[in-house]
Scaffold this motif. Structure first.
Motif, PDB file in Angstrom:
ATOM      1  N   MET A  97       0.840  -1.198   0.000  1.00  0.00           N
ATOM      2  CA  MET A  97       0.000   0.000   0.000  1.00  0.00           C
ATOM      3  C   MET A  97       0.873   1.245   0.000  1.00  0.00           C
ATOM      4  O   MET A  97       2.056   1.176   0.316  1.00  0.00           O
ATOM      5  CB  MET A  97      -0.911  -0.003   1.234  1.00  0.00           C
ATOM      6  CG  MET A  97      -1.854  -1.188   1.264  1.00  0.00           C
ATOM      7  SD  MET A  97      -3.053  -1.129   2.610  1.00  0.00           S
ATOM      8  CE  MET A  97      -2.043  -1.175   4.054  1.00  0.00           C
TER       9      MET A  97
ATOM     10  N   THR B 168      -0.857   5.448   3.863  1.00  0.00           N
ATOM     11  CA  THR B 168      -1.896   4.592   4.439  1.00  0.00           C
ATOM     12  C   THR B 168      -1.995   4.859   5.938  1.00  0.00           C
ATOM     13  O   THR B 168      -0.985   5.004   6.618  1.00  0.00           O
ATOM     14  CB  THR B 168      -1.564   3.108   4.187  1.00  0.00           C
ATOM     15  OG1 THR B 168      -1.472   2.900   2.772  1.00  0.00           O
ATOM     16  CG2 THR B 168      -2.628   2.196   4.773  1.00  0.00           C
ATOM     17  N   SER B 169      -3.217   4.922   6.433  1.00  0.00           N
ATOM     18  CA  SER B 169      -3.414   5.257   7.844  1.00  0.00           C
ATOM     19  C   SER B 169      -2.860   4.181   8.766  1.00  0.00           C
ATOM     20  O   SER B 169      -2.873   2.985   8.447  1.00  0.00           O
ATOM     21  CB  SER B 169      -4.895   5.472   8.149  1.00  0.00           C
ATOM     22  OG  SER B 169      -5.575   4.238   8.194  1.00  0.00           O
TER      23      SER B 169
ATOM     24  N   THR C 292      -5.348   1.390   9.554  1.00  0.00           N
ATOM     25  CA  THR C 292      -5.472   0.374   8.511  1.00  0.00           C
ATOM     26  C   THR C 292      -4.307  -0.600   8.580  1.00  0.00           C
ATOM     27  O   THR C 292      -4.501  -1.821   8.487  1.00  0.00           O
ATOM     28  CB  THR C 292      -5.535   1.037   7.114  1.00  0.00           C
ATOM     29  OG1 THR C 292      -6.666   1.903   7.064  1.00  0.00           O
ATOM     30  CG2 THR C 292      -5.638   0.007   6.012  1.00  0.00           C
TER      31      THR C 292
ATOM     32  N   LEU D  42       4.831  -0.695   2.748  1.00  0.00           N
ATOM     33  CA  LEU D  42       4.442   0.638   2.300  1.00  0.00           C
ATOM     34  C   LEU D  42       5.460   1.147   1.285  1.00  0.00           C
ATOM     35  O   LEU D  42       6.629   1.321   1.611  1.00  0.00           O
ATOM     36  CB  LEU D  42       4.357   1.591   3.495  1.00  0.00           C
ATOM     37  CG  LEU D  42       3.382   1.171   4.595  1.00  0.00           C
ATOM     38  CD1 LEU D  42       3.476   2.121   5.780  1.00  0.00           C
ATOM     39  CD2 LEU D  42       1.964   1.097   4.073  1.00  0.00           C
TER      40      LEU D  42
ATOM     41  N   GLU E  41      -7.471   8.405   2.023  1.00  0.00           N
ATOM     42  CA  GLU E  41      -6.406   7.607   1.416  1.00  0.00           C
ATOM     43  C   GLU E  41      -6.884   6.583   0.394  1.00  0.00           C
ATOM     44  O   GLU E  41      -6.197   6.306  -0.576  1.00  0.00           O
ATOM     45  CB  GLU E  41      -5.600   6.892   2.505  1.00  0.00           C
ATOM     46  CG  GLU E  41      -6.410   5.833   3.213  1.00  0.00           C
ATOM     47  CD  GLU E  41      -5.715   5.218   4.396  1.00  0.00           C
ATOM     48  OE1 GLU E  41      -5.668   3.992   4.452  1.00  0.00           O
ATOM     49  OE2 GLU E  41      -5.229   5.948   5.258  1.00  0.00           O
ATOM     50  N   ASN E  42      -8.063   6.007   0.592  1.00  0.00           N
ATOM     51  CA  ASN E  42      -8.529   4.963  -0.316  1.00  0.00           C
ATOM     52  C   ASN E  42      -9.005   5.501  -1.656  1.00  0.00           C
ATOM     53  O   ASN E  42      -9.246   4.729  -2.575  1.00  0.00           O
ATOM     54  CB  ASN E  42      -9.641   4.148   0.338  1.00  0.00           C
ATOM     55  CG  ASN E  42      -9.117   3.287   1.468  1.00  0.00           C
ATOM     56  OD1 ASN E  42      -7.943   2.919   1.472  1.00  0.00           O
ATOM     57  ND2 ASN E  42      -9.952   2.984   2.416  1.00  0.00           N
TER      58      ASN E  42
END
Length: 175
Positions: free
Chosen positions: A26, A30-31, A34, A47, A157-158
């Motif tokens: 990701m 990304t949080s 998550t 990441l 973010e998504n």
């Protein structure tokens, strides 16, 4: 009822249940929540890149062994159509639904919802919603095709992709 989680989190849950090794790649933004949710299901998180497209590009250049499957959530038609189950869940809880607002990033979710509403001939209006500073669909509609946008940070973010998927653009435009 199951708590609503993202597709990568569901994949991690399924991999854990089936005792399959899984790694989720990701973007860097990304949080934390998550990441922790995915790691809680014994799934590795890597990441890379500033957005979905960069993550995909950096990862797809790696050598994958024969037992590895690469699932590209942003461009996979089966993943997009799986999102149709969300409409069932909405209608189960709110049977008189007349409008569904769908966040747009790469268009995968929007494509799945549109396909379901069209196939079932539901009298539901579907509205695409996108970040003001990241209008992947609006720019694609203006230019009659996907446009690569500059990367912008977003707490959404998504839906922070740089471009709407070519696979889904025509269907979204037509519907």
């Amino acid at each position: 009822r199951e708590v609503d989680v993202s597709i990568p989190q569901k994949i991690a849950m399924l991999a854990e249940k089936l005792d399959i090794k899984c790694e989720v790649v990701m973007p860097l933004n990304t949080s934390y929540t998550t990441i922790i949710d995915i790691k809680d299901h014994k799934t590795e998180v890597r990441l890379v890149g500033n957005n979905i497209e960069e993550s995909r590009e950096l990862f797809k250049n790696e050598k994958l062994n024969k037992d590895t499957y690469f699932l590209d959530l942003a461009n996979d038609i089966d993943c997009s159509l799986a999102y149709a189950s969300l409409v069932d869940e909405i209608l189960e809880d709110l049977p008189s639904t007349q409008i569904i607002l769908v966040p747009v990033g790469t268009g995968s979710l929007l494509n799945g919802v549109l396909e379901y509403v069209k196939k079932k001939k539901l009298d539901i209006a579907v509205y695409a919603v996108e970040p003001y500073n990241h209008p992947t669909l609006s720019k694609a509609l203006e230019n009659n095709g996907p446009v690569v946008l500059e990367n912008h940070f977003s707490i959404a973010e998504n839906i922070n992709g740089k471009v709407i998927s070519n696979k889904f653009f025509k269907n979204i435009k037509d519907n």
